[in-house]
Design a protein around this motif. Structure first.
Motif, PDB file in Angstrom:
ATOM      1  N   SER A 128       0.839  -1.206   0.000  1.00  0.00           N
ATOM      2  CA  SER A 128       0.000   0.000   0.000  1.00  0.00           C
ATOM      3  C   SER A 128       0.869   1.249   0.000  1.00  0.00           C
ATOM      4  O   SER A 128       0.555   2.245  -0.674  1.00  0.00           O
ATOM      5  CB  SER A 128      -0.954  -0.009   1.204  1.00  0.00           C
ATOM      6  OG  SER A 128      -0.250  -0.114   2.419  1.00  0.00           O
ATOM      7  N   LEU A 129       2.001   1.205   0.714  1.00  0.00           N
ATOM      8  CA  LEU A 129       2.891   2.359   0.746  1.00  0.00           C
ATOM      9  C   LEU A 129       3.520   2.610  -0.623  1.00  0.00           C
ATOM     10  O   LEU A 129       3.753   3.764  -1.005  1.00  0.00           O
ATOM     11  CB  LEU A 129       3.977   2.151   1.789  1.00  0.00           C
ATOM     12  CG  LEU A 129       4.882   3.347   2.082  1.00  0.00           C
ATOM     13  CD1 LEU A 129       4.062   4.547   2.552  1.00  0.00           C
ATOM     14  CD2 LEU A 129       5.931   2.971   3.126  1.00  0.00           C
ATOM     15  N   ALA A 130       3.759   1.550  -1.388  1.00  0.00           N
ATOM     16  CA  ALA A 130       4.313   1.720  -2.730  1.00  0.00           C
ATOM     17  C   ALA A 130       3.391   2.568  -3.599  1.00  0.00           C
ATOM     18  O   ALA A 130       3.853   3.328  -4.454  1.00  0.00           O
ATOM     19  CB  ALA A 130       4.553   0.357  -3.374  1.00  0.00           C
ATOM     20  N   ALA A 131       2.078   2.462  -3.398  1.00  0.00           N
ATOM     21  CA  ALA A 131       1.120   3.286  -4.142  1.00  0.00           C
ATOM     22  C   ALA A 131       1.121   4.721  -3.620  1.00  0.00           C
ATOM     23  O   ALA A 131       1.131   5.682  -4.394  1.00  0.00           O
ATOM     24  CB  ALA A 131      -0.278   2.684  -4.042  1.00  0.00           C
ATOM     25  N   ALA A 132       1.101   4.878  -2.297  1.00  0.00           N
ATOM     26  CA  ALA A 132       1.046   6.222  -1.714  1.00  0.00           C
ATOM     27  C   ALA A 132       2.266   7.046  -2.094  1.00  0.00           C
ATOM     28  O   ALA A 132       2.169   8.270  -2.272  1.00  0.00           O
ATOM     29  CB  ALA A 132       0.922   6.127  -0.196  1.00  0.00           C
ATOM     30  N   VAL A 165      -3.737   0.333   4.493  1.00  0.00           N
ATOM     31  CA  VAL A 165      -4.156   1.483   3.685  1.00  0.00           C
ATOM     32  C   VAL A 165      -3.095   2.570   3.838  1.00  0.00           C
ATOM     33  O   VAL A 165      -2.667   2.866   4.953  1.00  0.00           O
ATOM     34  CB  VAL A 165      -5.526   2.039   4.136  1.00  0.00           C
ATOM     35  CG1 VAL A 165      -5.943   3.214   3.247  1.00  0.00           C
ATOM     36  CG2 VAL A 165      -6.589   0.952   4.129  1.00  0.00           C
ATOM     37  N   ALA A 166      -2.662   3.140   2.728  1.00  0.00           N
ATOM     38  CA  ALA A 166      -1.702   4.245   2.766  1.00  0.00           C
ATOM     39  C   ALA A 166      -2.212   5.370   1.877  1.00  0.00           C
ATOM     40  O   ALA A 166      -2.660   5.121   0.750  1.00  0.00           O
ATOM     41  CB  ALA A 166      -0.323   3.787   2.308  1.00  0.00           C
ATOM     42  N   TRP A 175      -0.067   9.071   5.359  1.00  0.00           N
ATOM     43  CA  TRP A 175      -0.898   8.468   6.411  1.00  0.00           C
ATOM     44  C   TRP A 175      -0.861   6.974   6.140  1.00  0.00           C
ATOM     45  O   TRP A 175      -1.099   6.532   5.009  1.00  0.00           O
ATOM     46  CB  TRP A 175      -2.314   9.023   6.284  1.00  0.00           C
ATOM     47  CG  TRP A 175      -3.319   8.579   7.304  1.00  0.00           C
ATOM     48  CD1 TRP A 175      -3.719   9.269   8.409  1.00  0.00           C
ATOM     49  CD2 TRP A 175      -4.115   7.385   7.280  1.00  0.00           C
ATOM     50  NE1 TRP A 175      -4.699   8.573   9.077  1.00  0.00           N
ATOM     51  CE2 TRP A 175      -4.955   7.404   8.414  1.00  0.00           C
ATOM     52  CE3 TRP A 175      -4.187   6.277   6.425  1.00  0.00           C
ATOM     53  CZ2 TRP A 175      -5.857   6.384   8.703  1.00  0.00           C
ATOM     54  CZ3 TRP A 175      -5.076   5.251   6.711  1.00  0.00           C
ATOM     55  CH2 TRP A 175      -5.899   5.316   7.835  1.00  0.00           C
ATOM     56  N   PHE A 176      -0.584   6.160   7.153  1.00  0.00           N
ATOM     57  CA  PHE A 176      -0.153   4.801   6.861  1.00  0.00           C
ATOM     58  C   PHE A 176      -0.652   3.810   7.909  1.00  0.00           C
ATOM     59  O   PHE A 176      -0.189   3.801   9.046  1.00  0.00           O
ATOM     60  CB  PHE A 176       1.383   4.807   6.796  1.00  0.00           C
ATOM     61  CG  PHE A 176       2.018   3.481   6.549  1.00  0.00           C
ATOM     62  CD1 PHE A 176       1.458   2.559   5.686  1.00  0.00           C
ATOM     63  CD2 PHE A 176       3.208   3.165   7.170  1.00  0.00           C
ATOM     64  CE1 PHE A 176       2.063   1.341   5.462  1.00  0.00           C
ATOM     65  CE2 PHE A 176       3.838   1.954   6.947  1.00  0.00           C
ATOM     66  CZ  PHE A 176       3.250   1.040   6.090  1.00  0.00           C
ATOM     67  N   LEU A 177      -1.621   2.989   7.514  1.00  0.00           N
ATOM     68  CA  LEU A 177      -2.167   1.944   8.381  1.00  0.00           C
ATOM     69  C   LEU A 177      -1.699   0.573   7.896  1.00  0.00           C
ATOM     70  O   LEU A 177      -1.786   0.257   6.707  1.00  0.00           O
ATOM     71  CB  LEU A 177      -3.701   1.979   8.354  1.00  0.00           C
ATOM     72  CG  LEU A 177      -4.421   0.785   8.988  1.00  0.00           C
ATOM     73  CD1 LEU A 177      -4.271   0.807  10.510  1.00  0.00           C
ATOM     74  CD2 LEU A 177      -5.897   0.779   8.596  1.00  0.00           C
ATOM     75  N   MET A 310      -1.269  10.490  17.911  1.00  0.00           N
ATOM     76  CA  MET A 310      -0.480  10.244  16.707  1.00  0.00           C
ATOM     77  C   MET A 310      -1.382   9.762  15.588  1.00  0.00           C
ATOM     78  O   MET A 310      -2.387   9.079  15.823  1.00  0.00           O
ATOM     79  CB  MET A 310       0.600   9.192  16.971  1.00  0.00           C
ATOM     80  CG  MET A 310       1.539   9.550  18.107  1.00  0.00           C
ATOM     81  SD  MET A 310       2.740   8.228  18.470  1.00  0.00           S
ATOM     82  CE  MET A 310       3.870   8.451  17.103  1.00  0.00           C
ATOM     83  N   ALA A 311      -1.029  10.107  14.367  1.00  0.00           N
ATOM     84  CA  ALA A 311      -1.726   9.580  13.194  1.00  0.00           C
ATOM     85  C   ALA A 311      -1.170   8.202  12.868  1.00  0.00           C
ATOM     86  O   ALA A 311      -0.016   7.902  13.197  1.00  0.00           O
ATOM     87  CB  ALA A 311      -1.538  10.518  12.006  1.00  0.00           C
ATOM     88  N   PRO A 312      -1.957   7.345  12.225  1.00  0.00           N
ATOM     89  CA  PRO A 312      -1.424   6.059  11.793  1.00  0.00           C
ATOM     90  C   PRO A 312      -0.154   6.241  10.966  1.00  0.00           C
ATOM     91  O   PRO A 312      -0.117   7.039  10.031  1.00  0.00           O
ATOM     92  CB  PRO A 312      -2.564   5.479  10.954  1.00  0.00           C
ATOM     93  CG  PRO A 312      -3.805   6.080  11.543  1.00  0.00           C
ATOM     94  CD  PRO A 312      -3.400   7.477  11.903  1.00  0.00           C
TER      95      PRO A 312
END
Length: 351
Positions: A128-132, A165-166, A175-177, A310-312
């Motif tokens: 998901s981080l690769a997309a964000a 989810v990112a 923002w990164f869950l 803190m945010a995710p």
């Protein structure tokens, strides 16, 4: 001894890549598997970091994984595609799936990719981080062999079934869950066993479904949510449906156990990744302003005494920046295993 000193992330990356190549994996597999593990190690998710290297090498050598897979498209329509990962190491199928999902999202506004014949893909957040990091919203799901009881249940039913989810935030880290739908990930149990550390209260059960804090006696995990664990069990079902039912792959309770004893038979696991292009929904400046107001208000909202809101992803980004400078201290078990791998595979030891 390596467990007494910090190892640079670049040195861990070098060692992992060399180890994969030494057992016959192709460059694409070595790259994807190392990127995935280094994501876990960089962000402080050590249960899904480089400590998994010996396991991945064992299943490559045993035949469970294809060391030279041919990932190919086998179905789909429009913004939807289905990939067959050819029993690849799971990170390769997942990264390829998200790459394709991002391409589709740029064309259609959304890209959804189901991945068949994959395997354990490590930290869901890597994909998901690769997309964000490309300015898109990334979502990833995977199921795994059953190790989590249902709420009030007394048998292994779901896997730890992560959901990630990112979301890009202009001018700062996404923002990164990245969450397991179990109370803790199974690999956390393995990590605590290797460290000889007790588990937190209420996260694991013995063979009768009775809570235990002893990682050696742990036979199953509790679903996320404690007394409200039905919510975690339902979220695990969401991941199960997307990653197994929708891909036509194996349900968690039918997947051979990650730790064997069979390391030769492919496990036919599925995964599902999704990319969304904010530009298809609204003006990018409006999206950026909305995310900025959201995260700024969140972080500056009132906190309880001696606490910090803190945010995710905030904790993970903080750990990543620290480890990029200081490196990582390997746990004793992993350090010993890496020393043995260096000798047996004929690769340079960790510097």
């Amino acid at each position: 001894m390596t467990q007494d000193r910090h190892i640079a992330l670049a040195e861990l990356d070098r060692f992992c890549r060399a180890a994969f190549l030494a057992v016959g994996a192709d460059e694409a597999t070595a790259d994807a598997a190392t990127r995935s593990m280094m994501h876990g190690t960089r962000f402080g998710v050590d249960s899904h970091g480089v400590r998994l290297l010996p396991h991945y090498l064992k299943v490559l050598q045993g035949g469970r994984l294809n060391p030279r897979p041919q990932v190919r498209k086998v179905g789909g329509m429009g913004a939807i595609e289905v990939l067959d990962a050819d029993h690849a190491q799971g990170a390769l199928g997942a990264y390829r799936g998200m790459e394709r999902a991002c391409e589709l999202a740029r064309q259609f506004g959304i890209g959804a990719v189901a991945i068949r014949n994959n395997s354990h893909f490590g930290p869901a957040g890597a994909y998901s981080l690769a997309a964000a990091q490309q300015g898109l919203i990334g979502i990833s799901f995977c199921n795994s062999d059953s190790f989590v009881r249902l709420h009030d249940g007394a048998m292994r039913f779901h896997g730890t079934n992560p959901i990630s989810v990112a979301v890009p935030v202009q001018g700062e880290d996404p923002w990164f869950l990245d969450m397991a739908t179990s109370a803790i990930p199974y690999n956390r149990v393995l990590l605590y066993r290797s460290l000889g550390v007790e588990l937190p209260v209420g996260v694991a059960s013995d063979e009768a479904g009775v809570n235990t804090m002893d990682p050696e006696k742990t036979e199953m995990l509790a679903p996320l949510g404690g007394e409200f664990g039905f919510k975690g069990a339902a979220l695990a079902g969401v991941a199960e449906i997307f990653s197994a039912v929708l891909t036509g792959m194996t349900l968690s309770f039918d997947i051979p156990h990650m730790d064997g004893p069979d390391f030769s038979t492919p496990r036919r696991m599925g995964a599902f990744v999704l990319a969304l292009n904010p530009d298809a929904f609204l003006d990018r400046a409006q999206f950026d302003a909305g995310m900025r107001r959201y995260v700024d208000t969140l972080r500056n909202s009132p906190a309880r005494e001696d606490c910090r809101v803190m945010a995710p992803g905030d904790r993970e980004w903080q750990v990543a920046r620290q480890r990029e400078v200081q490196g990582v201290i390997l746990d004793p078990t992993t350090a010993t295993e890496f020393a043995s791998l260096s000798a047996s595979l004929g690769i340079a030891p960790l510097a």
